[in-house]
Design a protein around this motif. Sequence first.
Motif, PDB file in Angstrom:
ATOM      1  N   ARG A  32       0.868  -1.185   0.000  1.00 56.72           N
ATOM      2  CA  ARG A  32       0.000   0.000   0.000  1.00 56.72           C
ATOM      3  C   ARG A  32       0.906   1.236   0.000  1.00 56.72           C
ATOM      4  O   ARG A  32       1.605   1.506   0.967  1.00 56.72           O
ATOM      5  CB  ARG A  32      -0.901   0.001   1.236  1.00 56.72           C
ATOM      6  N   HIS A  33       0.919   1.970  -1.094  1.00 55.19           N
ATOM      7  CA  HIS A  33       1.717   3.191  -1.179  1.00 55.19           C
ATOM      8  C   HIS A  33       0.942   4.338  -0.524  1.00 55.19           C
ATOM      9  O   HIS A  33      -0.239   4.561  -0.829  1.00 55.19           O
ATOM     10  CB  HIS A  33       2.033   3.533  -2.633  1.00 55.19           C
ATOM     11  N   LEU A  34       1.621   5.074   0.356  1.00 58.03           N
ATOM     12  CA  LEU A  34       0.970   6.145   1.103  1.00 58.03           C
ATOM     13  C   LEU A  34       1.188   7.517   0.481  1.00 58.03           C
ATOM     14  O   LEU A  34       0.256   8.320   0.405  1.00 58.03           O
ATOM     15  CB  LEU A  34       1.494   6.157   2.546  1.00 58.03           C
ATOM     16  N   ALA A  35       2.417   7.805   0.083  1.00 56.59           N
ATOM     17  CA  ALA A  35       2.724   9.162  -0.380  1.00 56.59           C
ATOM     18  C   ALA A  35       4.074   9.195  -1.065  1.00 56.59           C
ATOM     19  O   ALA A  35       4.922   8.310  -0.859  1.00 56.59           O
ATOM     20  CB  ALA A  35       2.722  10.137   0.793  1.00 56.59           C
ATOM     21  N   VAL A  36       4.280  10.231  -1.859  1.00 55.89           N
ATOM     22  CA  VAL A  36       5.593  10.580  -2.402  1.00 55.89           C
ATOM     23  C   VAL A  36       6.071  11.821  -1.659  1.00 55.89           C
ATOM     24  O   VAL A  36       5.320  12.795  -1.518  1.00 55.89           O
ATOM     25  CB  VAL A  36       5.518  10.853  -3.913  1.00 55.89           C
ATOM     26  N   THR A  37       7.304  11.777  -1.174  1.00 58.37           N
ATOM     27  CA  THR A  37       7.898  12.921  -0.484  1.00 58.37           C
ATOM     28  C   THR A  37       8.817  13.671  -1.434  1.00 58.37           C
ATOM     29  O   THR A  37       9.760  13.089  -1.989  1.00 58.37           O
ATOM     30  CB  THR A  37       8.711  12.466   0.744  1.00 58.37           C
TER      31      THR A  37
ATOM     32  N   THR B 291       6.417   9.706   9.591  1.00 56.52           N
ATOM     33  CA  THR B 291       5.380   9.413  10.590  1.00 56.52           C
ATOM     34  C   THR B 291       4.654  10.684  10.999  1.00 56.52           C
ATOM     35  O   THR B 291       3.417  10.752  11.001  1.00 56.52           O
ATOM     36  CB  THR B 291       6.006   8.743  11.824  1.00 56.52           C
ATOM     37  N   GLU B 292       5.419  11.718  11.348  1.00 58.74           N
ATOM     38  CA  GLU B 292       4.835  12.978  11.789  1.00 58.74           C
ATOM     39  C   GLU B 292       4.156  13.712  10.631  1.00 58.74           C
ATOM     40  O   GLU B 292       3.086  14.319  10.804  1.00 58.74           O
ATOM     41  CB  GLU B 292       5.916  13.865  12.412  1.00 58.74           C
ATOM     42  N   MET B 293       4.773  13.674   9.437  1.00 60.24           N
ATOM     43  CA  MET B 293       4.188  14.380   8.295  1.00 60.24           C
ATOM     44  C   MET B 293       2.841  13.784   7.895  1.00 60.24           C
ATOM     45  O   MET B 293       1.899  14.522   7.578  1.00 60.24           O
ATOM     46  CB  MET B 293       5.154  14.356   7.109  1.00 60.24           C
ATOM     47  N   LEU B 294       2.724  12.469   7.903  1.00 58.95           N
ATOM     48  CA  LEU B 294       1.445  11.844   7.568  1.00 58.95           C
ATOM     49  C   LEU B 294       0.377  12.216   8.596  1.00 58.95           C
ATOM     50  O   LEU B 294      -0.779  12.451   8.244  1.00 58.95           O
ATOM     51  CB  LEU B 294       1.602  10.324   7.495  1.00 58.95           C
ATOM     52  N   HIS B 295       0.777  12.274   9.847  1.00 59.64           N
ATOM     53  CA  HIS B 295      -0.175  12.667  10.889  1.00 59.64           C
ATOM     54  C   HIS B 295      -0.645  14.100  10.680  1.00 59.64           C
ATOM     55  O   HIS B 295      -1.842  14.405  10.763  1.00 59.64           O
ATOM     56  CB  HIS B 295       0.477  12.516  12.264  1.00 59.64           C
ATOM     57  N   ASP B 296       0.304  15.021  10.395  1.00 57.15           N
ATOM     58  CA  ASP B 296      -0.044  16.429  10.232  1.00 57.15           C
ATOM     59  C   ASP B 296      -0.800  16.686   8.926  1.00 57.15           C
ATOM     60  O   ASP B 296      -1.647  17.577   8.849  1.00 57.15           O
ATOM     61  CB  ASP B 296       1.225  17.293  10.256  1.00 57.15           C
ATOM     62  N   SER B 297      -0.498  15.904   7.887  1.00 53.95           N
ATOM     63  CA  SER B 297      -1.090  16.141   6.581  1.00 53.95           C
ATOM     64  C   SER B 297      -2.523  15.628   6.478  1.00 53.95           C
ATOM     65  O   SER B 297      -3.370  16.277   5.871  1.00 53.95           O
ATOM     66  CB  SER B 297      -0.226  15.484   5.502  1.00 53.95           C
TER      67      SER B 297
ATOM     68  N   SER C  18       0.448   6.246  11.301  1.00 52.73           N
ATOM     69  CA  SER C  18       1.303   5.166  10.808  1.00 52.73           C
ATOM     70  C   SER C  18       1.943   4.394  11.943  1.00 52.73           C
ATOM     71  O   SER C  18       2.451   3.286  11.734  1.00 52.73           O
ATOM     72  CB  SER C  18       2.370   5.712   9.855  1.00 52.73           C
ATOM     73  N   VAL C  19       1.956   4.965  13.155  1.00 56.62           N
ATOM     74  CA  VAL C  19       2.435   4.216  14.319  1.00 56.62           C
ATOM     75  C   VAL C  19       1.538   3.001  14.539  1.00 56.62           C
ATOM     76  O   VAL C  19       2.003   1.858  14.652  1.00 56.62           O
ATOM     77  CB  VAL C  19       2.462   5.107  15.574  1.00 56.62           C
ATOM     78  N   LEU C  20       0.228   3.235  14.578  1.00 55.57           N
ATOM     79  CA  LEU C  20      -0.713   2.130  14.765  1.00 55.57           C
ATOM     80  C   LEU C  20      -0.739   1.204  13.549  1.00 55.57           C
ATOM     81  O   LEU C  20      -0.941  -0.004  13.688  1.00 55.57           O
ATOM     82  CB  LEU C  20      -2.113   2.668  15.046  1.00 55.57           C
ATOM     83  N   ALA C  21      -0.525   1.757  12.360  1.00 53.66           N
ATOM     84  CA  ALA C  21      -0.501   0.925  11.154  1.00 53.66           C
ATOM     85  C   ALA C  21       0.657  -0.067  11.219  1.00 53.66           C
ATOM     86  O   ALA C  21       0.499  -1.251  10.892  1.00 53.66           O
ATOM     87  CB  ALA C  21      -0.395   1.796   9.911  1.00 53.66           C
TER      88      ALA C  21
ATOM     89  N   GLU D 220      -7.565   2.750   7.928  1.00 51.73           N
ATOM     90  CA  GLU D 220      -7.738   3.310   6.585  1.00 51.73           C
ATOM     91  C   GLU D 220      -6.828   4.529   6.402  1.00 51.73           C
ATOM     92  O   GLU D 220      -6.511   5.238   7.360  1.00 51.73           O
ATOM     93  CB  GLU D 220      -9.190   3.709   6.355  1.00 51.73           C
ATOM     94  N   PHE D 221      -6.429   4.762   5.139  1.00 55.52           N
ATOM     95  CA  PHE D 221      -5.568   5.904   4.839  1.00 55.52           C
ATOM     96  C   PHE D 221      -6.396   7.019   4.205  1.00 55.52           C
ATOM     97  O   PHE D 221      -6.882   6.872   3.088  1.00 55.52           O
ATOM     98  CB  PHE D 221      -4.439   5.501   3.887  1.00 55.52           C
ATOM     99  N   PRO D 222      -6.591   8.147   4.897  1.00 59.75           N
ATOM    100  CA  PRO D 222      -7.368   9.254   4.321  1.00 59.75           C
ATOM    101  C   PRO D 222      -6.527  10.070   3.346  1.00 59.75           C
ATOM    102  O   PRO D 222      -5.303  10.066   3.401  1.00 59.75           O
ATOM    103  CB  PRO D 222      -7.739  10.094   5.554  1.00 59.75           C
ATOM    104  N   LYS D 223      -7.180  10.774   2.467  1.00 60.71           N
ATOM    105  CA  LYS D 223      -6.484  11.609   1.498  1.00 60.71           C
ATOM    106  C   LYS D 223      -5.861  12.810   2.202  1.00 60.71           C
ATOM    107  O   LYS D 223      -6.506  13.481   3.011  1.00 60.71           O
ATOM    108  CB  LYS D 223      -7.464  12.101   0.429  1.00 60.71           C
ATOM    109  N   PRO D 224      -4.579  13.132   1.921  1.00 59.48           N
ATOM    110  CA  PRO D 224      -3.956  14.311   2.538  1.00 59.48           C
ATOM    111  C   PRO D 224      -4.711  15.590   2.198  1.00 59.48           C
ATOM    112  O   PRO D 224      -5.142  15.786   1.054  1.00 59.48           O
ATOM    113  CB  PRO D 224      -2.550  14.324   1.921  1.00 59.48           C
TER     114      PRO D 224
END
Length: 433
Positions: free
Chosen positions: A235-240, A311-317, A322-325, A337-341
């Motif tokens: 599961r791809h989450l994001a591109v940094t 980890t922090e960026m996904l939480h803020d965005s 991702s800790v629980l994931a 589930e992964f919500p849209k940023p």
Amino acid sequence: MASGELDRPRLLFFDVSTGPRPAFYLPRLCARYDVHVMWIPSGNEVKDRARAAEFDKWCGHTTMRDQQEAESRLVAFGRSWGAHGIMGFGEMTMEPVHAAANALGLPANSAWSMRALRNKLEQRRMLAKAGVPVPAFAEVHSLDQLREAFDQVGAPAILKPLAGAGSMATFRVDDPAELAAVWTAACASYASDPRGGDAQDFILEEFLIGVSPYTDPRYGPYTSVESLVQQGRIRHLAVTDKLLLMRNFRENGGILPSVLGGELVEELYECATKAINAMGITNSGVHTEIMFTAKGPRVIEVNSRLGGGVTEMLHDSCGFDSVLARAAIATGRPQPEFPKPVRSAGYYTLQAPDFEAVLVQAPSADELRALPEITDAEVPYAIGSRPAWQQGTPGGTIARITAVADGPQPLLDLYDSLKPGGMFKFRPVEPSV
């Protein structure tokens, strides 16, 4: 397994000084799991007492002497405690965490996959065998081998340890006349780094020439894909989007989600998928670094963890935990589930200048947190210190900062105000006579 254990699985956590701080991850984990932390004291009594006090707030914890005993201690404690999963965040936790989980029959990457992920030469071989485009490379254990490798790989090239992290002991080579000096410097740098050692085990690679797809010159010509893999499902989450590198390949951080168009993002996801499958990753976070070149995206390296600050960026965005994931992956439970940023998030590892210098002006962590975009900050060097920029990204980092805004532009402007010469100022050290 008793019925109550399903609701509160026992999670054994291996903590090191890199990655999210205990104050960030422990409240999340302890809300869902019975947690025990095993950690290695740094030797700094003040910092170690503060870390132990943070653990005391949330869970039981045990110290270890060093990295060498980590696997055996994790296995012994995990077996006696009845752990349902083992996890960690930093690069140096990955091998012992997965080895211990495998020994206990818990979700993990295979032993052969972890060995390859920690060995840049084996990683290159596996990627090439799977048809993933990689730069030319050669193994190096001596100056004579370095000369032979340079003839094979060509210029420009990059020399790095087979088992390295954070850009330690990494040097660019452009001319054969530089080889002896570079070899001496690389071996000395690796031996003096706390993460290194005396082994002269290196790889020489073709230096990838970046061709940036970005219109803003503050972005570097490379990127990373952040992914989660559970039981082989990717599961791809994001591109940094990455900021420009400092000398010696030290990272200044990045911003997500990417400003790149959807078609290029999909191409990056496809590249990362091929690399993940080639490396046999089945149960972990993954950070795939990719260079944009004239011939298309090329994999720089694959790591069995999420990238620094992700980890922090996904939480803020977007509020994604991702800790629980990753805890779910470690214990074989369903991921959230992964919500849209909805916002742009940044993580800065501001780097000291690439010369001997004294830090003469710097804001405190509290002063940084008072700025509107900044959500958290850490300033590891005191005024009057000389940052160890020769030790790669970790040694040269003068501040670690997370920030969030409605778009990437304010985060790029914030970076301009933070980097050396702005809020952080240095004085060159006069050479001794």
